[in-house]
Design a protein around this motif. Sequence first.
Motif, PDB file in Angstrom:
ATOM      1  N   ARG A   1       1.078  -1.300  -0.033  1.00 54.55           N
ATOM      2  CA  ARG A   1       0.042  -0.114  -0.010  1.00 54.55           C
ATOM      3  C   ARG A   1       0.852   1.281  -0.180  1.00 54.55           C
ATOM      4  NH1 ARG A   1      -5.306  -0.514   1.377  1.00 54.55           N
ATOM      5  NH2 ARG A   1      -5.400   1.570   2.348  1.00 54.55           N
TER       6      ARG A   1
ATOM      7  N   THR B   1       2.122   1.776  -3.503  1.00 55.70           N
ATOM      8  CA  THR B   1       0.777   2.385  -4.615  1.00 55.70           C
ATOM      9  C   THR B   1       0.231   3.503  -4.096  1.00 55.70           C
ATOM     10  OG1 THR B   1      -0.670   0.733  -3.522  1.00 55.70           O
ATOM     11  CG2 THR B   1       0.180   0.010  -5.311  1.00 55.70           C
TER      12      THR B   1
ATOM     13  N   ARG C   1       0.041   5.990 -11.954  1.00 48.29           N
ATOM     14  CA  ARG C   1      -0.705   4.822 -11.568  1.00 48.29           C
ATOM     15  C   ARG C   1      -1.047   4.002 -12.763  1.00 48.29           C
ATOM     16  NH1 ARG C   1      -2.419   4.765  -6.679  1.00 48.29           N
ATOM     17  NH2 ARG C   1      -2.501   6.724  -5.304  1.00 48.29           N
TER      18      ARG C   1
ATOM     19  N   ILE D   1       1.845   1.628 -12.259  1.00 45.44           N
ATOM     20  CA  ILE D   1       1.886   0.849 -10.990  1.00 45.44           C
ATOM     21  C   ILE D   1       0.398   0.248 -10.483  1.00 45.44           C
ATOM     22  CG2 ILE D   1       2.526   0.895  -8.470  1.00 45.44           C
ATOM     23  CD1 ILE D   1       4.488   3.150  -9.266  1.00 45.44           C
ATOM     24  N   GLN D   2       0.192  -0.688 -10.615  1.00 42.30           N
ATOM     25  CA  GLN D   2      -0.990  -1.425 -10.221  1.00 42.30           C
ATOM     26  C   GLN D   2      -1.355  -2.223  -9.416  1.00 42.30           C
ATOM     27  OE1 GLN D   2      -4.668  -0.711 -12.077  1.00 42.30           O
ATOM     28  NE2 GLN D   2      -3.277   0.906 -12.298  1.00 42.30           N
ATOM     29  N   MET D   3      -2.609  -2.451  -8.528  1.00 39.25           N
ATOM     30  CA  MET D   3      -2.594  -3.263  -7.410  1.00 39.25           C
ATOM     31  C   MET D   3      -3.916  -3.991  -7.489  1.00 39.25           C
ATOM     32  SD  MET D   3      -2.089  -1.984  -3.520  1.00 39.25           S
ATOM     33  CE  MET D   3      -2.378  -3.343  -2.059  1.00 39.25           C
TER      34      MET D   3
ATOM     35  N   CYS E   1      -6.343   3.309  -7.039  1.00 35.61           N
ATOM     36  CA  CYS E   1      -5.208   2.682  -7.866  1.00 35.61           C
ATOM     37  C   CYS E   1      -5.241   2.985  -9.472  1.00 35.61           C
ATOM     38  CB  CYS E   1      -5.280   1.375  -7.577  1.00 35.61           C
ATOM     39  SG  CYS E   1      -4.096   1.097  -5.940  1.00 35.61           S
TER      40      CYS E   1
END
Lengths: 273, 283, 323
Positions: free
Chosen positions: A60, A63, A92, A95-97, B176
């Motif tokens: 976390r 991100t 973003r 960089i993904q989650m 995100c």
Amino acid sequence: MSQAILKVNRLQTFFRTSRTGVFQGHDTVRAVDGVSFEIKDGEVLGLVGESGCGKTTIGRSITKLDTPTGGEILFDGRDVTHLSASRFRPLRRDIQMIFQDPFASLNPRLTIEKTLIEPLYIHKLVNSRAEARRNAVAMLEKVGLDSTVMDRHPHEFSGGQRQRISIARVMIIAPRLIVADEVVSALDVSIQARVLNLIKKLQREAGISMLFISHDLGVVRHISDRIAVMYQGKIVEMGQKQQIFENPQHQYTKRLLASILRVPTLEGTHHVN
Amino acid sequence: MIFLSRLKAFASSRVLATLGMVWLGVIIFAAVTAPLLAPFDPTEIDPIARLSEPGSLYWFGTDHFGRDTFSRALFGARMAILIGSGSVIVALLLGGLVGMLSAYFTTLGHVFMRIVDVLMAFPALLLALVLMTLLERSVINTILVIGIVYASTTARILFGMTLKLKNEVFVDAARCSGAGHISLLFRHILPNLISPLLVQASFIFAFAQLQSAALDFLGLGLPPEMASWGNMLSEERIYVTRAPWLLIFPGALIILSVFSMNLVGDAMRDSIDPRFKNDIAGV
Amino acid sequence: MALLEVKNLSVAIRQKQGLITVVDNLSFHVDENETLGIVGESGCGKSLTALSIMGLLQGSQVRITEGTVCFDGVDLLILGPAERRAIMGDQMAMIFQEPMTSLNPVYRVGDQIVEVLLQHLKLSRAAAKQRTLELLDLVRIPNPILQINSYPHQMSGGQRQRIMIAMALACSPRILIADEPTTALDVTVQKEVLDLMGELQRHTGTAIVLISHDLGVIAQTCDRVAVMYRGKIVETAATKALFADIRHPYTKGLLNSLPLVDGDVEWLDTIPGQVPGIETVLPGCAFQPRCAFADERCSYEKPNDIRVAGGHWARCHYAGQST
């Protein structure tokens, strides 16, 4: 596999929590306390540890869902630690989650189509609704779902299907780094295997780098190239996966490996958890 | 056995809600068609027929000016619907926005929610009275004042719900994806608040009836020449012994309308998202 | 005679379409001093089975439609509430998955155990407290004299589950039903809790029914295993015998879905499709739509239990042939 896409140096993330009782002031929880690691281009780093060890907080922090207290995060050589929310937004896309709970990570009010095309619009990757739709259908096929699901809502799907949709939402904008936080822990064993295969396949095809966070040693071994073991906010051991499993150095890693409950069979040893 | 009794309880609660809906339909119908339905002009004075008892000519009797109570009650329904919906819109827009923004932007929330706390320290009626004494008696002002009074409770409730939603994983997931504040607030959070907002609206509507009647009764609400149920009560209160029908009819209308709206609200509350059930405890 | 004998147990859920059977004609037994593992994926009916045995099926939506649950020769399903209560807690006890919600947060853990003791055993309060201290010591709560005054939220998940075990063991039950007792716990704590349960069993001879989705937990702690799929036991055998010679394609698929810890494979084996919804009626074998070995016959003829070896049964037409 040489360039480091993500570099984390002495990362610290602390939280203030109120003590029990109304007038007791605050405590500081040092969730992540001086963690350093790097992920190379196209590499999967497994991050393993028990609940409360800070592994989710690392994800976390990278991100930007949690704010780091100290240290630095370098993405592609660029310091992103203190970027404001709006300056970080363009990043973003890269960089993904993916989250643990497939029942909570999809907006219950949006159709699958709306969920999938939203990131395309945000990052201005498409020129028309028709193009967005085509991309979404193509992505759904890649994760093993067909276009008939587009107009449906999340509650109509099982946990495994929802996790596929979550994966599709992340993959549709072709990120370079994915933080996957316990993505298969909520799934039944037989579904878990298929989602793991899918993630591995997509990761390989696109050469995506990944931080794969899990408490499950078998799952981490299966998907990772290297593994970092976390204990109480710190990384206590890090190395190639075979090395971690076959020749652990740290006391905690040894204890973790000794706690695995294996299923003895004629062909070899399997395990869960 | 338990199943049957549950089924019965369920059905009966829905029956009540249905009756409530029917009554509201009647009120709305009366409000819309008042000029056509009313046998007399609600302001027409007939000095000879002062304080006549309910009968075949004057169904609900007449007041001390000789105006037809039934016609005035019909036109009163217009006011009731107008005040109710107006207050709901003001309260939801103002309170909803304040509540959502306060929960979403923490620093802003510290300021806004303290103001809301201060407003909520006053009893609703007292606050409405104070505000009304500063303003002129008019429909718009009454709506604004009642709307503001209930905006504070709405803000409190929405504040709590938005705090919960803000930390939902799907909001994190949208963040995100790169979604901005506007998109997070209005595309991801707000749609999940629609059903609790509807429930809230039904309760505000009901309480607005009571508030406006009370303000009218105290001579601070709508202008006295307007036919509203509260004004009817207020003007004729001294005739309670000689002509009780003058109070019974508008009083009964107020009670029935509030009760119906509460029934509808309860039924709606029972059927919404269980996450929010504890947040909505009425106004 | 077995300590607990479940015969032809069926449980149905009331849905819009009518009663839907979710536990289907289940039979198994547990002997004294034995641990039986029931393993299956979510929705297979394993938890409903546990709740039926304990008489905890609540609400009008679920009910037992058929069968007997005999404890020590007495059918629990026909007992009145008072007689049943006398057996529950005293001779039968249950441990649940979530140790946080199973303890009342406003009472000290010591008092909660004392309460159970006073309810079932004729003890003085002082004696009950003494016994509570012994129990806490038995489940290896460090410093029992201090911890007896703790509230549940002051303890870790592992400690809370130990308290649950202490509570379940308070009256020395003859059988313990544990529904996913370690699922919420970390792996290192899980091992400690399971070891503790095993050790206590050796001392007291308590029979245990361990319900889990985790083949590792089952393989390491149980004497016998029953694998459940869509409300039926599809394979049952002594643990060693089962994993040495799996005959049912579902059991095999489940095992092969697991990642390896002592080696690496490129891709995991998977079971295709997903469990059909409970309202789906299949005329043949329940696993047929997902089975790689299924043929014509599997789609119309329900398989019976086929005896593989002594005590090893599999509900598959082709269980007789070793694969």
